[in-house]
Design an enzyme around this catalytic site. Structure first.
Site, PDB file in Angstrom:
ATOM      1  N   ASP A  20       0.030  -7.863 -10.555  1.00  0.00           N
ATOM      2  CA  ASP A  20      -1.083  -7.152 -11.354  1.00  0.00           C
ATOM      3  C   ASP A  20      -1.178  -6.018 -10.898  1.00  0.00           C
ATOM      4  O   ASP A  20      -1.492  -4.927 -11.868  1.00  0.00           O
ATOM      5  CB  ASP A  20      -1.822  -9.065 -11.491  1.00  0.00           C
ATOM      6  CG  ASP A  20      -2.808  -8.582 -12.121  1.00  0.00           C
ATOM      7  OD1 ASP A  20      -2.959  -7.645 -13.322  1.00  0.00           O
ATOM      8  OD2 ASP A  20      -4.513  -9.359 -12.176  1.00  0.00           O
ATOM      9  N   ASP A  58       0.432  -0.890  -0.336  1.00  0.00           N
ATOM     10  CA  ASP A  58       0.038   0.296  -0.158  1.00  0.00           C
ATOM     11  C   ASP A  58       1.123   1.070  -0.099  1.00  0.00           C
ATOM     12  O   ASP A  58       0.866   1.948  -1.224  1.00  0.00           O
ATOM     13  CB  ASP A  58      -1.242   0.430   1.033  1.00  0.00           C
ATOM     14  CG  ASP A  58      -0.826  -0.648   2.548  1.00  0.00           C
ATOM     15  OD1 ASP A  58       0.823  -1.665   2.863  1.00  0.00           O
ATOM     16  OD2 ASP A  58      -0.758  -0.033   3.811  1.00  0.00           O
TER      17      ASP A  58
END
Ligand code: NAD
Length: 413
Positions: A304, A280
């Site tokens: 991804d 994050d």
């Protein structure tokens, strides 16, 4: 070649071979290609034209690629009744280096995705996505040029391993019961279950590729991106095994970030700095301090998300190349899909496939021809000669067709 194969081997070309994990590239290699479905045909023709011209200009006829068409996707299904004939992955393996346009994902019929099938059959464990900005390409960022990163995404493990069971299924219920009975852990009734395997083997071979790439290409750092603060034994282990690999196999050429700062005050120039970031935080970092990151190694799901987010920062998927690689096979590909509504309109942007071609040329060591293409793309975009997707976002640009854009690149070489 199988006896009943559908492809024709070019008579004058020579196979790329492999010895002790090193590719041996002849001056006239045979390289298999899959045109791809939908817009694949248009972007392949543009790509082939640009690559062939660059090679001709760089090596004056002393090197040449002999292209060999192999088949997959809709074209293969319509002509030969198979979405992915066995001969296709076999040829890619046999010839070591190949390139492909996008492929339609068959609906029904038990094939999840042809790309995933190819990755699995060939064990293409590293998905490599370089992301850089070309001046003039519209982006949401004030300084998009600061981002120039190569992402190595693990391709075979994590929640993408495809091991999952539907809510209410017998196996999901049995699993929930076993976890309760044997480990006294509660999983809510009727949960769907997915398994997230991450192994030292899978992690280390991916991180090894990323560090080796950084060394070979004079990149200053490799960042292990993970969510190890929450998933300690998968994502956290990915980070730990990554550092372990750096220490065990690259101690002469790498330095851990903490040591780099604490012991050398950041004054080491000849080693690749290995660091880690929590996923994050990394999404913030790559936006706010992109120039601190050069190579990223990460697990499948993080990779991804991160590759598409980075591609968006420099102008979207139309400009983003990619490759899927194992130890001795490399398959280069456009990162977008078949955009079926634009089929045969000679309209879309071929840059993703052309830039994948540049990656391929670099991979086989023909860097001079790759550089010619990069410089010519840069020049063409600066001249504001672009395809519709970029033209509509740029003031005063000239809209070119797919083939027109390829010709403009060639005239700038
Ligand atoms: P897509 O990437 O094909 O297209 C989405 C939209 O993006 C298009 O409508 C178009 O507006 C734009 N776009 C895509 N490529 C472009 C280009 N080169 N230039 C300009 N604009 C471009 O995604 P989708 O519509 O979700 O998928 C269509 C088919 O492609 C599906 O069958 C899907 O499974 C398949 N697919 C294949 C691959 C692959 O082979 N690597 C990847 C993604 C999707």
């Amino acid at each position: 070649m199988p006896e009943d194969s559908h492809y024709t081997v070019p008579a004058d070309g020579k196979k790329i071979s492999s010895k002790n994990d090193q590719l041996i590239i002849p001056k006239n290699p045979i390289i298999p290609f899959i045109k791809g479905d939908g817009i694949g045909l248009d972007i392949w023709h543009a790509t082939e034209m640009v690559i062939n011209t660059a090679i001709k200009k760089a090596y004056k006829g002393k090197r040449i690629i002999h292209w060999m068409e192999i088949f997959a996707g809709e074209k293969s299904y319509n002509e030969f009744g198979k979405w992915l004939p066995d001969e296709t992955p076999a040829a890619i393996k046999d010839y070591h280096v190949a390139i492909k346009g996008p492929l339609t994902t068959p609906v029904g019929g038990g094939i999840r995705s042809l790309n995933v099938s190819l990755r699995q059959i060939l064990d293409l464990y590293a998905c490599i996505r370089p992301v850089r900005h070309f001046e003039g390409v519209p982006t949401p960022l004030a300084k998009p040029g600061a981002l120039n990163v190569v992402i190595f995404r693990e391709n075979t493990e994590d929640v993408y391993a495809g091991i999952e069971w539907e809510s209410g299924s017998d196996i999901a219920n049995r699993f929930i019961k076993m976890i309760k009975d044997e480990y006294n852990k509660d999983i809510r009734e009727n949960s769907g279950i997915g398994i997230k395997p991450i192994s030292p083997f899978g992690t280390k071979r991916l991180v090894r590729k990323a560090i080796q790439y950084a060394i070979d290409n004079n990149r200053k750092n490799v960042t292990l991106v993970h969510k190890g603060n929450i998933m300690k034994y998968t994502e956290g282990a990915f980070r730990d095994w990554g550092y372990e690999l750096a220490k065990d196999e690259f101690s002469d050429s790498t330095i851990i970030e903490a040591v780099f700062w604490d012991e050398y005050s950041g004054m080491v120039r000849d080693k690749v700095v290995v660091k880690d970031r929590i996923a994050d935080a990394m999404f913030q970092q790559i936006l706010l301090r992109p120039d601190e990151y050069e190579v990223i190694a990460t697990s499948n799901l993080n990779g991804d998300y991160l590759s598409d987010a980075c591609a968006a920062q420099v102008g979207g998927l139309g400009m983003a190349p990619g490759a899927n690689i194992s130890d001795d096979v490399a398959l280069f590909e456009a990162t977008h899909g078949t955009a079926p509504k634009y089929t045969n309109q000679d309209k879309v942007n071929p840059s993703s496939l052309i830039l994948s071609g540049v990656m391929m040329l670099d991979y086989i060591g023909w860097r001079e021809s790759g550089s010619l293409i990069i410089d010519a793309i840069r020049e063409t975009i600066l001249q504001k000669k672009v395809t519709y997707d970029l033209e509509r976002q740029m003031d005063g640009a000239t809209k070119l067709s797919t083939s027109g854009f390829a010709e403009a690149i060639i005239s700038n070489m």
